[in-house]
Write a protein that holds these residues in place. Structure first.
Motif, PDB file in Angstrom:
ATOM      1  N   ARG A  12     -79.407 -39.042 -65.450  1.00  0.00           N
ATOM      2  CA  ARG A  12     -79.199 -40.291 -64.715  1.00  0.00           C
ATOM      3  C   ARG A  12     -78.299 -40.120 -63.493  1.00  0.00           C
ATOM      4  NH1 ARG A  12     -80.688 -44.899 -67.567  1.00  0.00           N
ATOM      5  NH2 ARG A  12     -81.179 -44.569 -69.771  1.00  0.00           N
ATOM      6  N   ASP A  13     -77.572 -39.012 -63.407  1.00  0.00           N
ATOM      7  CA  ASP A  13     -76.618 -38.788 -62.328  1.00  0.00           C
ATOM      8  C   ASP A  13     -77.290 -38.929 -60.956  1.00  0.00           C
ATOM      9  OD1 ASP A  13     -74.096 -38.073 -61.195  1.00  0.00           O
ATOM     10  OD2 ASP A  13     -74.896 -36.069 -60.806  1.00  0.00           O
ATOM     11  N   GLY A  14     -76.733 -39.778 -60.136  1.00  0.00           N
ATOM     12  CA  GLY A  14     -77.244 -39.961 -58.787  1.00  0.00           C
ATOM     13  C   GLY A  14     -78.428 -40.909 -58.687  1.00  0.00           C
ATOM     14  N   LEU A  15     -78.837 -41.460 -59.824  1.00  0.00           N
ATOM     15  CA  LEU A  15     -79.986 -42.362 -59.827  1.00  0.00           C
ATOM     16  C   LEU A  15     -79.512 -43.804 -59.965  1.00  0.00           C
ATOM     17  CD1 LEU A  15     -83.157 -42.288 -59.889  1.00  0.00           C
ATOM     18  CD2 LEU A  15     -82.952 -42.468 -62.374  1.00  0.00           C
ATOM     19  N   ASP A  16     -79.906 -44.642 -59.032  1.00  0.00           N
ATOM     20  CA  ASP A  16     -79.550 -46.059 -59.064  1.00  0.00           C
ATOM     21  C   ASP A  16     -80.619 -46.783 -59.879  1.00  0.00           C
ATOM     22  OD1 ASP A  16     -79.017 -48.709 -58.642  1.00  0.00           O
ATOM     23  OD2 ASP A  16     -78.723 -48.547 -56.472  1.00  0.00           O
ATOM     24  N   LYS A  17     -80.252 -47.198 -61.116  1.00  0.00           N
ATOM     25  CA  LYS A  17     -81.242 -47.801 -62.009  1.00  0.00           C
ATOM     26  C   LYS A  17     -81.757 -49.145 -61.499  1.00  0.00           C
ATOM     27  CE  LYS A  17     -77.826 -49.869 -65.184  1.00  0.00           C
ATOM     28  NZ  LYS A  17     -78.162 -51.274 -64.988  1.00  0.00           N
ATOM     29  N   ASP A  18     -81.040 -49.755 -60.558  1.00  0.00           N
ATOM     30  CA  ASP A  18     -81.468 -51.049 -60.023  1.00  0.00           C
ATOM     31  C   ASP A  18     -82.264 -50.918 -58.724  1.00  0.00           C
ATOM     32  OD1 ASP A  18     -80.184 -52.568 -62.059  1.00  0.00           O
ATOM     33  OD2 ASP A  18     -78.262 -52.210 -61.065  1.00  0.00           O
ATOM     34  N   LYS A  19     -82.258 -49.728 -58.164  1.00  0.00           N
ATOM     35  CA  LYS A  19     -82.963 -49.529 -56.892  1.00  0.00           C
ATOM     36  C   LYS A  19     -84.464 -49.382 -57.114  1.00  0.00           C
ATOM     37  CE  LYS A  19     -83.292 -46.464 -52.871  1.00  0.00           C
ATOM     38  NZ  LYS A  19     -82.773 -45.272 -52.162  1.00  0.00           N
ATOM     39  N   VAL A  20     -85.226 -49.906 -56.179  1.00  0.00           N
ATOM     40  CA  VAL A  20     -86.677 -49.735 -56.191  1.00  0.00           C
ATOM     41  C   VAL A  20     -87.003 -48.708 -55.107  1.00  0.00           C
ATOM     42  CG1 VAL A  20     -88.909 -50.852 -55.885  1.00  0.00           C
ATOM     43  CG2 VAL A  20     -87.048 -52.097 -56.987  1.00  0.00           C
ATOM     44  N   ASP A  22     -89.381 -45.901 -52.867  1.00  0.00           N
ATOM     45  CA  ASP A  22     -90.766 -45.770 -52.411  1.00  0.00           C
ATOM     46  C   ASP A  22     -91.385 -44.609 -53.183  1.00  0.00           C
ATOM     47  OD1 ASP A  22     -90.663 -43.224 -51.021  1.00  0.00           O
ATOM     48  OD2 ASP A  22     -89.811 -44.213 -49.267  1.00  0.00           O
ATOM     49  N   ILE A  23     -92.686 -44.489 -53.128  1.00  0.00           N
ATOM     50  CA  ILE A  23     -93.413 -43.569 -54.002  1.00  0.00           C
ATOM     51  C   ILE A  23     -92.946 -42.117 -53.859  1.00  0.00           C
ATOM     52  CG2 ILE A  23     -95.316 -43.351 -52.341  1.00  0.00           C
ATOM     53  CD1 ILE A  23     -97.216 -43.078 -54.725  1.00  0.00           C
ATOM     54  N   ALA A  24     -92.696 -41.666 -52.633  1.00  0.00           N
ATOM     55  CA  ALA A  24     -92.278 -40.278 -52.413  1.00  0.00           C
ATOM     56  C   ALA A  24     -90.889 -40.018 -52.996  1.00  0.00           C
ATOM     57  CB  ALA A  24     -92.298 -39.947 -50.916  1.00  0.00           C
ATOM     58  N   GLU A  25     -89.970 -40.969 -52.781  1.00  0.00           N
ATOM     59  CA  GLU A  25     -88.608 -40.838 -53.319  1.00  0.00           C
ATOM     60  C   GLU A  25     -88.623 -40.842 -54.848  1.00  0.00           C
ATOM     61  OE1 GLU A  25     -85.576 -43.042 -50.219  1.00  0.00           O
ATOM     62  OE2 GLU A  25     -86.797 -44.312 -51.508  1.00  0.00           O
ATOM     63  N   ALA A  26     -89.459 -41.699 -55.416  1.00  0.00           N
ATOM     64  CA  ALA A  26     -89.525 -41.810 -56.879  1.00  0.00           C
ATOM     65  C   ALA A  26     -90.034 -40.511 -57.501  1.00  0.00           C
ATOM     66  CB  ALA A  26     -90.435 -42.977 -57.266  1.00  0.00           C
ATOM     67  N   ILE A  27     -91.068 -39.935 -56.912  1.00  0.00           N
ATOM     68  CA  ILE A  27     -91.617 -38.670 -57.420  1.00  0.00           C
ATOM     69  C   ILE A  27     -90.554 -37.576 -57.353  1.00  0.00           C
ATOM     70  CG2 ILE A  27     -93.276 -36.818 -56.932  1.00  0.00           C
ATOM     71  CD1 ILE A  27     -95.240 -39.065 -56.041  1.00  0.00           C
ATOM     72  N   ALA A  28     -89.871 -37.497 -56.226  1.00  0.00           N
ATOM     73  CA  ALA A  28     -88.830 -36.477 -56.056  1.00  0.00           C
ATOM     74  C   ALA A  28     -87.724 -36.661 -57.087  1.00  0.00           C
ATOM     75  CB  ALA A  28     -88.259 -36.546 -54.636  1.00  0.00           C
ATOM     76  N   GLY A 221     -86.876 -43.765 -66.591  1.00  0.00           N
ATOM     77  CA  GLY A 221     -87.775 -44.448 -65.679  1.00  0.00           C
ATOM     78  C   GLY A 221     -87.180 -44.661 -64.294  1.00  0.00           C
ATOM     79  N   VAL A 222     -88.006 -44.475 -63.287  1.00  0.00           N
ATOM     80  CA  VAL A 222     -87.606 -44.715 -61.901  1.00  0.00           C
ATOM     81  C   VAL A 222     -88.515 -45.805 -61.349  1.00  0.00           C
ATOM     82  CG1 VAL A 222     -87.390 -43.734 -59.586  1.00  0.00           C
ATOM     83  CG2 VAL A 222     -86.842 -42.332 -61.595  1.00  0.00           C
ATOM     84  N   LYS A 223     -87.919 -46.878 -60.855  1.00  0.00           N
ATOM     85  CA  LYS A 223     -88.698 -47.996 -60.334  1.00  0.00           C
ATOM     86  C   LYS A 223     -89.351 -47.623 -59.000  1.00  0.00           C
ATOM     87  CE  LYS A 223     -85.645 -51.412 -62.499  1.00  0.00           C
ATOM     88  NZ  LYS A 223     -84.639 -52.473 -62.270  1.00  0.00           N
ATOM     89  N   VAL A 224     -90.613 -48.028 -58.857  1.00  0.00           N
ATOM     90  CA  VAL A 224     -91.378 -47.710 -57.646  1.00  0.00           C
ATOM     91  C   VAL A 224     -91.758 -49.008 -56.936  1.00  0.00           C
ATOM     92  CG1 VAL A 224     -93.413 -46.544 -56.726  1.00  0.00           C
ATOM     93  CG2 VAL A 224     -92.343 -45.689 -58.814  1.00  0.00           C
ATOM     94  N   ASP A 225     -91.600 -49.018 -55.629  1.00  0.00           N
ATOM     95  CA  ASP A 225     -91.980 -50.178 -54.830  1.00  0.00           C
ATOM     96  C   ASP A 225     -93.505 -50.301 -54.821  1.00  0.00           C
ATOM     97  OD1 ASP A 225     -92.372 -52.157 -52.995  1.00  0.00           O
ATOM     98  OD2 ASP A 225     -91.483 -51.088 -51.287  1.00  0.00           O
ATOM     99  N   PRO A 226     -94.063 -51.378 -55.378  1.00  0.00           N
ATOM    100  CA  PRO A 226     -95.516 -51.532 -55.400  1.00  0.00           C
ATOM    101  C   PRO A 226     -96.156 -51.451 -54.020  1.00  0.00           C
ATOM    102  CG  PRO A 226     -94.518 -53.119 -56.866  1.00  0.00           C
ATOM    103  CD  PRO A 226     -93.388 -52.491 -56.086  1.00  0.00           C
ATOM    104  N   SER A 228     -95.345 -49.539 -51.593  1.00  0.00           N
ATOM    105  CA  SER A 228     -95.487 -48.146 -51.149  1.00  0.00           C
ATOM    106  C   SER A 228     -96.660 -47.450 -51.834  1.00  0.00           C
ATOM    107  CB  SER A 228     -94.187 -47.358 -51.399  1.00  0.00           C
ATOM    108  OG  SER A 228     -94.022 -47.067 -52.786  1.00  0.00           O
ATOM    109  N   VAL A 229     -97.079 -48.002 -52.966  1.00  0.00           N
ATOM    110  CA  VAL A 229     -98.233 -47.458 -53.687  1.00  0.00           C
ATOM    111  C   VAL A 229     -99.517 -48.032 -53.130  1.00  0.00           C
ATOM    112  CG1 VAL A 229     -99.396 -47.398 -55.917  1.00  0.00           C
ATOM    113  CG2 VAL A 229     -96.934 -47.038 -55.799  1.00  0.00           C
TER     114      VAL A 229
END
Length: 233
Positions: A12-20, A22-28, A221-226, A228-229
């Protein structure tokens, strides 16, 4: 327990659980945190604005992922005669009729996907209590009841993914492996999202695609902006 907590804290380190993202950032972010000693599956979960308790709001179908799923799919085919031979030639792992019925009815299920020719459905239909709960019952809507068994087997082996919305309005599926490059995962996610959008029931009102998240097998889980998909689908 402390070890698990430490591992999860690292993931979880460095991951903002409330942030949405974009698809590329989420995959990374998901790939960066996949630290298991095996090639983790990356799964997508979509919250849809439907109530599947109503038949006219059911979301179900199949999509062929352009880059496959990365997993070996064992396919069983219920067929006789020439169709059985076609299935074997196409790479089916298990092919049969009454003898296969007896094996499956006895609870021995050594396959991931089940295909049947239409003439076999009176027999296969009797396996509803065995195959139904596992989501393996052949269905013409997803191409698993067909006379073209060769094409169905090849599709299953090549990256065909069935989807079906669950009671809470969530649909999920494996869309690749951590070892896939980012572009391949992005293409698979877009293809899956496109299929979900096209499967939107006319009875669905209001916001249809509410939330999307992706995660690896052992990750979070990492939230993805719909948006961006959907932007290129």
């Amino acid at each position: 327990m402390a070890k698990l907590t430490k591992r999860m804290a690292k993931i979880r380190d460095g991951l903002d659980k409330d942030k949405v993202y974009d698809i590329a950032e989420a995959i990374a972010a998901v790939k960066e945190r996949a630290v298991a000693k095996f090639d983790e599956t990356i799964e997508i979960a979509m919250n849809l604005g439907v109530d599947p308790r109503h038949a006219d709001q059911m979301v179900r179908g199949v999509v062929n992922l352009p880059n496959g799923t990365g997993r070996t799919v064992r396919v069983a085919v219920f067929a006789r005669g020439d169709k059985a031979e076609e299935a074997k030639a196409a790479g089916a792992d298990i092919v049969g009729a009454e003898e296969l019925f007896e094996i499956v009815n006895g609870g021995k299920i050594e396959f991931d996907r089940c295909i049947a020719t239409p003439d076999m459905m009176p027999l296969v239909g009797r396996l509803g209590k065995v195959l139904g709960p596992r989501g393996m019952m052949p269905n013409p809507k997803v191409g698993t009841v067909t006379v073209d068994v060769a094409a169905a087997v090849k599709a299953s082996k090549g990256g065909a993914v069935e989807f079906r919305v669950e009671k809470a309005g969530i649909v999920h599926a494996g869309i690749g492996k951590v070892s896939f490059d980012d572009k391949a995962l992005e293409e698979n996610i877009r293809a899956f999202a496109d299929a979900i959008l096209k499967a939107k029931p006319s009875a669905a009102k209001g916001e249809y695609l509410k939330r999307i998240s992706i995660a690896s097998t052992m990750g979070v889980g990492v939230k993805v902006d719909p948006a961006s998909v959907k932007e290129t689908v």
